[in-house]
Design an enzyme around this catalytic site. Structure first.
Site, mmCIF file in Angstrom:
data_model
loop_
_atom_site.group_PDB
_atom_site.id
_atom_site.type_symbol
_atom_site.label_atom_id
_atom_site.label_comp_id
_atom_site.label_asym_id
_atom_site.label_seq_id
_atom_site.Cartn_x
_atom_site.Cartn_y
_atom_site.Cartn_z
ATOM 1 N N GLY A 165 0.776 -1.248 0.000
ATOM 2 C CA GLY A 165 0.000 0.000 0.000
ATOM 3 C C GLY A 165 0.801 1.288 0.000
ATOM 4 O O GLY A 165 0.329 2.305 0.514
ATOM 5 N N SER A 166 1.984 1.283 -0.629
ATOM 6 C CA SER A 166 2.748 2.544 -0.609
ATOM 7 C C SER A 166 2.113 3.609 -1.490
ATOM 8 O O SER A 166 2.173 4.801 -1.166
ATOM 9 C CB SER A 166 4.215 2.310 -0.985
ATOM 10 O OG SER A 166 4.366 2.018 -2.347
ATOM 11 N N ASN A 167 1.486 3.228 -2.587
ATOM 12 C CA ASN A 167 0.784 4.234 -3.399
ATOM 13 C C ASN A 167 -0.441 4.757 -2.656
ATOM 14 O O ASN A 167 -0.727 5.952 -2.680
ATOM 15 C CB ASN A 167 0.395 3.654 -4.762
ATOM 16 C CG ASN A 167 1.571 3.670 -5.738
ATOM 17 O OD1 ASN A 167 1.957 4.725 -6.240
ATOM 18 N ND2 ASN A 167 2.161 2.504 -5.977
ATOM 19 N N MET A 188 -4.416 -6.705 -6.786
ATOM 20 C CA MET A 188 -3.843 -7.772 -7.602
ATOM 21 C C MET A 188 -4.857 -8.733 -8.216
ATOM 22 O O MET A 188 -4.493 -9.782 -8.717
ATOM 23 C CB MET A 188 -2.809 -8.562 -6.782
ATOM 24 C CG MET A 188 -1.617 -7.731 -6.332
ATOM 25 S SD MET A 188 -0.798 -6.855 -7.685
ATOM 26 C CE MET A 188 0.009 -8.234 -8.503
ATOM 27 N N LEU A 224 -10.412 -7.097 -12.407
ATOM 28 C CA LEU A 224 -11.801 -6.727 -12.135
ATOM 29 C C LEU A 224 -12.693 -7.239 -13.256
ATOM 30 O O LEU A 224 -12.298 -7.268 -14.426
ATOM 31 C CB LEU A 224 -11.908 -5.208 -12.018
ATOM 32 C CG LEU A 224 -11.228 -4.642 -10.765
ATOM 33 C CD1 LEU A 224 -11.019 -3.144 -10.912
ATOM 34 C CD2 LEU A 224 -12.023 -4.961 -9.507
ATOM 35 N N HIS A 277 0.535 1.723 -13.186
ATOM 36 C CA HIS A 277 1.242 0.555 -13.711
ATOM 37 C C HIS A 277 2.735 0.903 -13.820
ATOM 38 O O HIS A 277 3.075 1.972 -14.321
ATOM 39 C CB HIS A 277 0.667 0.178 -15.074
ATOM 40 C CG HIS A 277 1.313 -1.047 -15.638
ATOM 41 N ND1 HIS A 277 0.975 -2.317 -15.211
ATOM 42 C CD2 HIS A 277 2.297 -1.200 -16.543
ATOM 43 C CE1 HIS A 277 1.729 -3.203 -15.852
ATOM 44 N NE2 HIS A 277 2.531 -2.548 -16.665
ATOM 45 N N ASP A 282 -4.572 -3.144 -18.694
ATOM 46 C CA ASP A 282 -3.574 -2.062 -18.773
ATOM 47 C C ASP A 282 -3.649 -1.289 -20.082
ATOM 48 O O ASP A 282 -2.612 -0.862 -20.626
ATOM 49 C CB ASP A 282 -2.156 -2.637 -18.568
ATOM 50 C CG ASP A 282 -1.976 -3.261 -17.191
ATOM 51 O OD1 ASP A 282 -2.629 -2.795 -16.237
ATOM 52 O OD2 ASP A 282 -1.202 -4.227 -17.066
ATOM 53 N N GLU A 300 6.311 6.652 -8.902
ATOM 54 C CA GLU A 300 4.875 6.327 -8.916
ATOM 55 C C GLU A 300 4.100 7.203 -7.938
ATOM 56 O O GLU A 300 3.021 7.710 -8.250
ATOM 57 C CB GLU A 300 4.654 4.855 -8.527
ATOM 58 C CG GLU A 300 5.087 3.862 -9.581
ATOM 59 C CD GLU A 300 4.813 2.430 -9.153
ATOM 60 O OE1 GLU A 300 3.814 2.180 -8.451
ATOM 61 O OE2 GLU A 300 5.618 1.550 -9.510
HETATM 62 C C1 GRF Z 1 3.189 -0.799 -7.731
HETATM 63 O O1 GRF Z 1 4.400 -1.095 -8.363
HETATM 64 C C2 GRF Z 1 2.133 -0.466 -8.749
HETATM 65 O O2 GRF Z 1 2.637 0.176 -9.884
HETATM 66 C C3 GRF Z 1 1.612 -1.821 -9.119
HETATM 67 O O3 GRF Z 1 1.617 -2.567 -7.927
HETATM 68 C C4 GRF Z 1 2.593 -2.024 -7.040
HETATM 69 C C5 GRF Z 1 1.870 -1.670 -5.767
HETATM 70 O O4 GRF Z 1 2.738 -1.236 -4.757
HETATM 71 N N1 GRF Z 1 0.302 -1.712 -9.737
HETATM 72 P P1 GRF Z 1 2.151 -0.562 -3.453
HETATM 73 O O5 GRF Z 1 1.217 -1.597 -2.818
HETATM 74 O O6 GRF Z 1 1.412 0.677 -3.848
HETATM 75 O O7 GRF Z 1 3.327 -0.284 -2.580
#
Ligand code: GRF
Length: 199
Positions: free
Chosen positions: A11-13, A89, A92, A108, A144, A173
């Site tokens: 969940g870093s994004n 992951m 959908l 992505h 994608d 990202e």
């Molecule tokens: C990221 O590399 C994103 O581009 C891909 O999955 C990864 C998720 O990483 N879709 P995080 O869970 O947001 O750290």
């Protein structure tokens, strides 16, 4: 703009988006709910620490359409108008995607349309490209392949490994996703085929 963020892992994004919203870097945006399909996703705790509502809708053993229907109901019950995929992951179902037309956004880790699918950073590394990066795009029914909102290039260094490259892409990202949401929240854009035009 009420965001619902779907995660499956670290969940870093998602964290970058929540921090930006809470720091007023995306005016008009609110994170209504974070949904995980995995009960042990590390991102859940990070969301809770930030005071964001979390819901686990477990995927294990459930049919995709039924699982997605419950996610859709939860998003709607929380008033979500933009769905952000952030390391979610599971593919959908077409029905889910059609029920949020041009309202689902994904990040992505490659410059699409190069290297769609899993392990995009390793695909790019193994291919030997000198430049890769990340893409924020709307989600359509093809993998994608939806309209591209923003992209950021990352150079591949001679001494990179797939892991060091992935780490540098990930740094980009976070800023790119926030910038894309900031611009979508402003509302001055239109989608023409595959192109997103900011006006
Ligand atoms: C990221 O590399 C994103 O581009 C891909 O999955 C990864 C998720 O990483 N879709 P995080 O869970 O947001 O750290």
């Amino acid at each position: 703009m009420k965001l619902g963020i779907l995660i499956s892992g670290r969940g870093s994004n998602m964290t970058a988006i929540v921090d930006a919203v809470q720091g007023d870097a995306i005016p008009g945006a609110e994170v209504a709910v974070v949904i995980s399909d995995k009960p042990d996703a590390a991102g859940l705790e990070k969301a809770r620490e930030r005071g964001v509502k979390t819901v686990v809708i477990e995927r294990a053993g459930r049919k995709r359409a039924e699982h997605d229907a419950e996610i859709g109901e939860t998003l709607r019950a929380n008033g979500v108008d933009i769905v952000c995929l952030a390391g979610y992951m599971r593919l959908l179902s077409p029905g889910f995607i059609r029920s949020f037309p041009n309202k689902i956004i994904n990040i992505h880790p490659s410059l699409l349309p190069s290297f769609p699918g899993l392990d995009a950073q390793k695909q790019a590394f193994d291919h030997g490209v000198r430049i890769t990066g990340c893409t924020v795009h709307f989600v359509n029914e093809d993998l994608d392949a939806g309209a591209i909102i923003l992209q950021k290039a990352v150079e591949v260094a001679d001494d990179d490994t797939a892991e060091t490259l992935s780490a540098r892409i990930l740094e980009q990202e976070h800023g790119l996703y926030v910038e894309a949401l900031r611009r979508i929240a402003e509302g001055n854009y239109r989608i023409e085929g595959r192109r997103v035009i900011f006006t």
